[in-house]
Design an enzyme around this catalytic site. Structure first.
Site, short mmCIF file in Angstrom:
data_model
loop_
_atom_site.label_atom_id
_atom_site.label_comp_id
_atom_site.label_asym_id
_atom_site.label_seq_id
_atom_site.Cartn_x
_atom_site.Cartn_y
_atom_site.Cartn_z
CB CYS A 2 6.75 15.89 -0.85
SG CYS A 2 5.97 17.01 0.28
NE ARG A 27 11.94 11.94 -1.00
CZ ARG A 27 13.02 12.62 -1.34
NH1 ARG A 27 14.10 11.99 -1.70
NH2 ARG A 27 13.01 13.93 -1.33
CD1 TRP A 75 6.76 17.69 5.64
CD2 TRP A 75 7.16 15.61 6.39
NE1 TRP A 75 7.35 17.79 6.87
CE2 TRP A 75 7.60 16.55 7.36
CE3 TRP A 75 7.31 14.26 6.65
CZ2 TRP A 75 8.19 16.15 8.55
CZ3 TRP A 75 7.90 13.87 7.84
CH2 TRP A 75 8.32 14.81 8.77
CG ASN A 101 8.07 16.83 -3.85
OD1 ASN A 101 6.92 16.48 -3.63
ND2 ASN A 101 9.05 15.99 -4.09
N GLY A 102 8.03 20.97 -2.23
CA GLY A 102 8.59 22.29 -1.96
C GLY A 102 7.55 23.18 -1.32
CD GLU A 484 25.03 9.98 14.86
OE1 GLU A 484 24.59 11.13 14.72
OE2 GLU A 484 24.48 8.98 14.36
CE LYS A 488 22.13 6.98 13.49
NZ LYS A 488 22.04 8.43 13.37
CD GLU A 491 17.83 10.50 13.72
OE1 GLU A 491 17.54 11.12 12.70
OE2 GLU A 491 18.81 9.73 13.78
CG HIS A 507 30.65 22.64 35.51
ND1 HIS A 507 31.25 23.25 36.58
CD2 HIS A 507 31.67 22.18 34.74
CE1 HIS A 507 32.57 23.17 36.45
NE2 HIS A 507 32.84 22.51 35.33
CE LYS A 604 18.52 8.56 4.68
NZ LYS A 604 19.40 8.44 5.87
#
Ligand code: G6P
Length: 609
Positions: A2, A27, A75, A101-102, A484, A488, A491, A507, A604
């Site tokens: 948010c 964000r 959000w 927000n929160g 990583e 990427k 995402e 295995h 973000k």
């Protein structure tokens, strides 16, 4: 997640607010809204969808010259993304408007209490309860700030909020607990935002509120106080961010821009921190003298997502250079497993944004148990940086794209310096230290070389973009790089990617190898080269395509594709090997037509659980 923007001054508020929301789009959000106040009337416009949808909706109504207002990108947490649930929220009479927000944790009880009092709630949100509660407190309060304070006494959870009152034509009240809020000080005008990105176009003089702090803001200034009504005194600080840090500057998207910025970002992280004379690093913000550094018997890195993988690279560096045990753990798990906190361990909390709630909570758990925790944070003044109090700033500059690139690189570079420092107060020789110093100094140029290979990576990406699944494989230094790389790709392209330690392949996962399952194999030119070549042979023998990412000379025809990185100091190989994987994910996502900077379902900075 948010985003919040507030304005009070002499300009028309709506364009300022909407432009601020645009700057917070990165964000991640699913609806947007704005409330402005003019002649005792609060005008609210909100919509599910993008900020441009809000702009379209605003264009349908007559212009409103109001000079005070609040705005929000939401959000969804309580209730689906919809016009109704979008912020701002009002009380029944339309006197109080709130953006928040929160998460209010006792929202259910608060909502039930209001319903029992006959209040009709029109949304499913936790925030709406705040609007009604603040309105109810107004009768007995001397000021809007007092009413907000009184209402917040009943609230459990996190908030960054801004409140507008129909009867106070140029005033905003702001409060913070766990969700960032920053005031921007202008000339005869004031701004409020959840992120400096929304402010730096107007002013670089800012005031970061602390948890448990409130502020009353009017065009001429602000005053701050605590939830207990104690006055606090806060001087503005100047943020060293330029407005164009948040502009594309000719790039097609922010991920591309931020990948390209890596050489200069790394140079910035190294500036003034490398010491040739003593073959070590200076990290003044750590606040640890040589005695304290010597007393560290173990290092644990904590972070989420890419920050966690950077931590794993950091742990490998610390073990290699300082020869003390080190590991990394997802910060999101930490507080829930009643962690054993060891006084001889140095804990490192890693976060680009400095806001990630899971990482912040891990820091708080550590501090509660007396652990020694430092931050590795990009955003100065952020919650994690302040909670840690000491650490190393990443100096990557603002990162807008959801997928972390330059910040991640600077995390690993910072951990290489930390490992060097820890090593040099122990048994790492001056010659070995100098080798690392020289390697670090050469990194910007070497990253430049990798980036110059963009076209080659694009060709490879085009060939494999339609694969439905991909493996990323690596050993020891290559293993966090593989993780990583897979992250990427997932995402931003939505291609299913899985990372494995290369030796684990036989295995179990080897059963999945066939012509439709490409594998990206990390092959640094180190002691494990022969083993990695063996892995590639095993995959090829089963008909699996292989993309090798390497700085070694591989036997001709071994891999289907080879992405090369320059040779450097072996301990620093993970930093260089990560870069082609960014480019690969980027070009696959581009080939698939994805919204690269704003991948679906992601934000973000994740400021909720
Ligand atoms: C989100 C992002 C990831 C990021 C993680 C940690 O999940 O989507 O890309 O790595 O948060 O963010 P931080 O700001 O704490 O580094």
């Amino acid at each position: 997640m948010c985003g919040i923007v507030g304005y009070t001054g002499t300009r028309e508020a709506t364009p300022v607010l909407v432009e601020g929301l645009h700057r917070l789009e990165y964000r991640g959000y699913d609806s947007a809204g704005v409330a402005v106040l003019r002649r005792g009337k609060v005008g609210v416009t909100k919509t599910a969808g993008r900020v441009r949808d809000l702009r379209d909706r605003l264009a349908e109504s007559p212009p409103n010259p109001a000079t005070v207002g609040i705005a929000h990108t939401r959000w969804a947490t309580h209730g689906e993304p919809s016009d109704r649930n979008a912020h701002p929220h009002l009380d029944t009479e339309g006197r109080i408007a709130v953006v928040h927000n929160g998460i209010i944790e006792n929202a259910e009880q608060l909502r039930a209490r209001l319903t029992a009092r006959g209040v009709e709630l029109v949304s499913e949100t936790d925030t709406e309860a705040l609007a009604h509660m603040i309105a109810a407190e107004l009768a007995a309060a001397d000021s809007l700030e007092d009413a907000v304070r009184a209402a917040l006494r009943h609230v459990e959870g996190t908030y960054g909020l801004v409140v507008l009152d129909r009867t106070r034509p140029d005033e905003l009240v702001v409060a913070r607990n766990g969700s960032p809020i920053v005031l921007g000080v202008g000339d005869g005008e004031m701004f409020v935002a959840s992120d400096v990105a929304a402010l730096v176009h107007h002013t670089q003089r800012v005031v970061f509120l602390d948890d448990g702090e409130l502020a009353t803001v009017h065009p001429g200034g602000y005053r701050t106080s605590t939830l207990e009504a104690r006055r606090t005194s806060k001087e503005p600080t100047t943020v060293e961010l330029a407005a164009d840090d948040y502009e594309l500057g000719g790039h097609s998207d922010f991920m591309r821009k931020e990948m390209a910025e890596q050489p200069e970002a790394v140079a910035r992280a190294l500036r003034g921190r490398l010491d040739d004379r003593f073959a070590t690093a200076h990290l003044g913000g750590l606040g640890l003298d040589p005695m304290a550094l010597r007393a560290v018997r173990r290092v644990k890195f904590l972070g989420c997502g890419s920050a966690y993988y950077a931590g794993q690279m950091g742990a490998t560096l610390v073990e290699e250079l300082a020869r003390i045990p080190a590991d990394a753990e997802p910060a999101s798990e930490f507080r829930y497993r009643d962690p054993v906190v060891d006084p001889d361990t140095l804990y490192v909390a890693i976060s680009q944004s400095g806001e990630t709630l899971d990482t912040l909570a891990a820091v708080q758990e550590l501090r509660r148990k007396g652990g020694r925790v430092i931050g590795a944070v990009n955003v100065v003044g952020s919650a994690i940086a302040r909670e840690c109090g000491s650490g190393v700033f990443l100096h990557a500059g603002p990162e807008v794209s959801v997928a972390s690139t330059k910040a991640l690189t600077n995390m690993t570079v910072s951990f290489a310096m930390l490992a060097l420092l820890l090593g040099r107060v122990r048994d790492l020789s001056a010659a070995a230290g100098l080798r690392v110093v020289t390697g670090l100094r050469a990194l910007p140029e070497r990253i430049e070389e990798v980036l110059a290979d963009d076209e080659r990576v694009r060709e490879v990406a085009k060939r494999y973009a339609h694969a439905r699944h991909m493996f990323f494989l690596g050993r020891v230094r290559g293993w966090p790089v593989a993780r990583e790389g897979a992250q990427k790709l997932k995402e931003i392209s939505y291609v299913h990617a899985e990372a494995y330690q290369a030796a684990e392949l036989k295995h179990g996962p080897l059963a999945l190898i066939d012509a439709d399952m490409p594998s990206v194999v990390l092959v640094p030119d180190d002691d494990l080269l022969a083993k990695n070549i063996g892995t590639i042979e095993q995959i090829k023998a089963r008909g699996g395509p292989v993309i090798a990412v390497t700085n070694a000379e591989l036997p001709a025809g071994l891999a289907d594709e080879v992405l090369r990185v320059p040779r450097g100091e072996p301990e620093l190989d993970p930093i260089l090997l990560t870069v082609p994987l960014q480019l690969l994910a980027y070009h696959i996502a581009a080939e698939l037509g994805r919204d690269i900077d704003k991948p679906r379902n992601l934000a973000k900075s994740v400021t909720v659980e």
